[in-house]
Design an enzyme around this catalytic site. Structure first.
Site, short mmCIF file in Angstrom:
data_model
loop_
_atom_site.label_atom_id
_atom_site.label_comp_id
_atom_site.label_asym_id
_atom_site.label_seq_id
_atom_site.Cartn_x
_atom_site.Cartn_y
_atom_site.Cartn_z
N PRO A 62 63.16 8.24 45.31
CA PRO A 62 63.82 9.51 44.98
C PRO A 62 62.99 10.71 45.44
CG PRO A 62 63.43 8.17 43.00
CD PRO A 62 62.75 7.49 44.13
N GLU A 63 63.64 11.65 46.12
CA GLU A 63 63.01 12.92 46.49
C GLU A 63 63.72 14.02 45.72
OE1 GLU A 63 62.28 13.46 50.69
OE2 GLU A 63 62.27 11.32 51.05
N LYS A 83 59.46 16.54 42.23
CA LYS A 83 60.05 15.27 41.80
C LYS A 83 59.78 15.00 40.33
CE LYS A 83 58.58 13.75 46.34
NZ LYS A 83 57.71 12.82 47.06
N ARG A 119 52.70 7.14 56.38
CA ARG A 119 54.16 7.09 56.25
C ARG A 119 54.79 7.06 57.63
NH1 ARG A 119 55.70 8.96 51.27
NH2 ARG A 119 57.55 7.71 51.72
#
Ligand code: ZN
Length: 257
Positions: free
Chosen positions: A2-3, A56, A244
């Protein structure tokens, strides 16, 4: 993972607990606690005044103190009439008999207590939320850093809420290569990145984070399958920045001027 947009939807889903008093907090997976259980118990008997979000991070603002919630990799919340049983990390019961179930199958989430949002933000070095951050703040952060822009966008102490997927989308829309250093950006490029980061997040929110509803000019619907670049139809590339995977178009996102 989730962002900001996904977390914002969770925040909105929790709004019905405003005005409810907490009757019980049950911790079933102590590993998700980011505060001593003694502190969390202080929430008992207090009323929820509001639900706020920064990046977040979700905050349940109580009459006194706050409860903090981070969904981690796969965390989710279920608000309802019954106590869920599977993978429940924390269960909060309210005075109307409803439950907030924090489900955290992979246990990367966090649930805690703090005296105030201000205190939590300072302790966790949380930067301003990207949706409220002033353009000049991000521009100056970017332009005085020699790190890759991708890494700067992911740094939650610079700006909170952007994760890997939306960072790549913002860079794609701003036509900037993920390895460009912040210091190499012209003022106009840095301002464009600020604008695009907010635009892609707002757009995803408007579409309830359903990537299939995004415009055909977006990277998000095709990045998983490494489809052709939505703009030039060339081949997308991937490289690892700061651990990433970054997906980008080497043709549209120039490495330098
Ligand atoms: Zn392209």
């Amino acid at each position: 993972v989730p962002e900001l947009p996904e977390v914002e939807l969770v925040r909105r889903s929790l709004l019905p607990i405003r005005g409810r008093r907490i009757e019980e907090v049950e911790v079933l997976l102590p590993s998700v606690l980011s505060s001593p259980f003694e502190d969390i118990k202080r929430a008992k008997g207090r009323k929820v005044k509001d639900i706020e979000r920064r990046g977040k991070q979700i905050f349940l603002i109580l009459e006194e103190g706050i409860l903090t919630l981070h969904l981690g990799m796969t965390g989710e919340t279920i608000l309802g009439e019954r106590a869920e049983v599977k993978h429940v990390a924390v269960r909060v019961r309210f005075d109307d008999g409803k439950y907030l179930n924090f489900i955290d199958q992979r246990r990367f989430g966090a649930f805690g207590y703090a005296d105030s949002v201000r205190g939590f933000v300072a302790t966790h070095h949380l930067g301003p939320d990207i949706l409220i951050m002033h353009k000049d703040d991000l521009v100056s952060h970017l332009r005085r850093s020699r790190r890759p822009v991708k890494s700067i966008l992911l740094d939650q102490s610079v700006t909170a809420g952007i994760g890997n997927l939306y960072a790549d989308e913002a860079l794609f829309q701003a036509r900037l290569h993920p390895l460009r250093t912040g210091a190499s950006l012209k003022e106009e490029e840095a301002a464009r990145l600020w604008r695009m980061a907010r635009k892609v997040i707002r757009r995803s929110l408007a579409d309830q984070t359903d990537f299939d509803l995004l415009p055909a000019s977006y990277l998000l619907p095709v990045r998983e399958g490494r489809g052709p670049c939505p703009r030039c139809h060339g081949e997308l590339q991937a490289l690892v920045v700061g651990g990433r995977t970054s997906v980008f178009c080497p043709n549209c996102q120039v490495a330098s001027e």
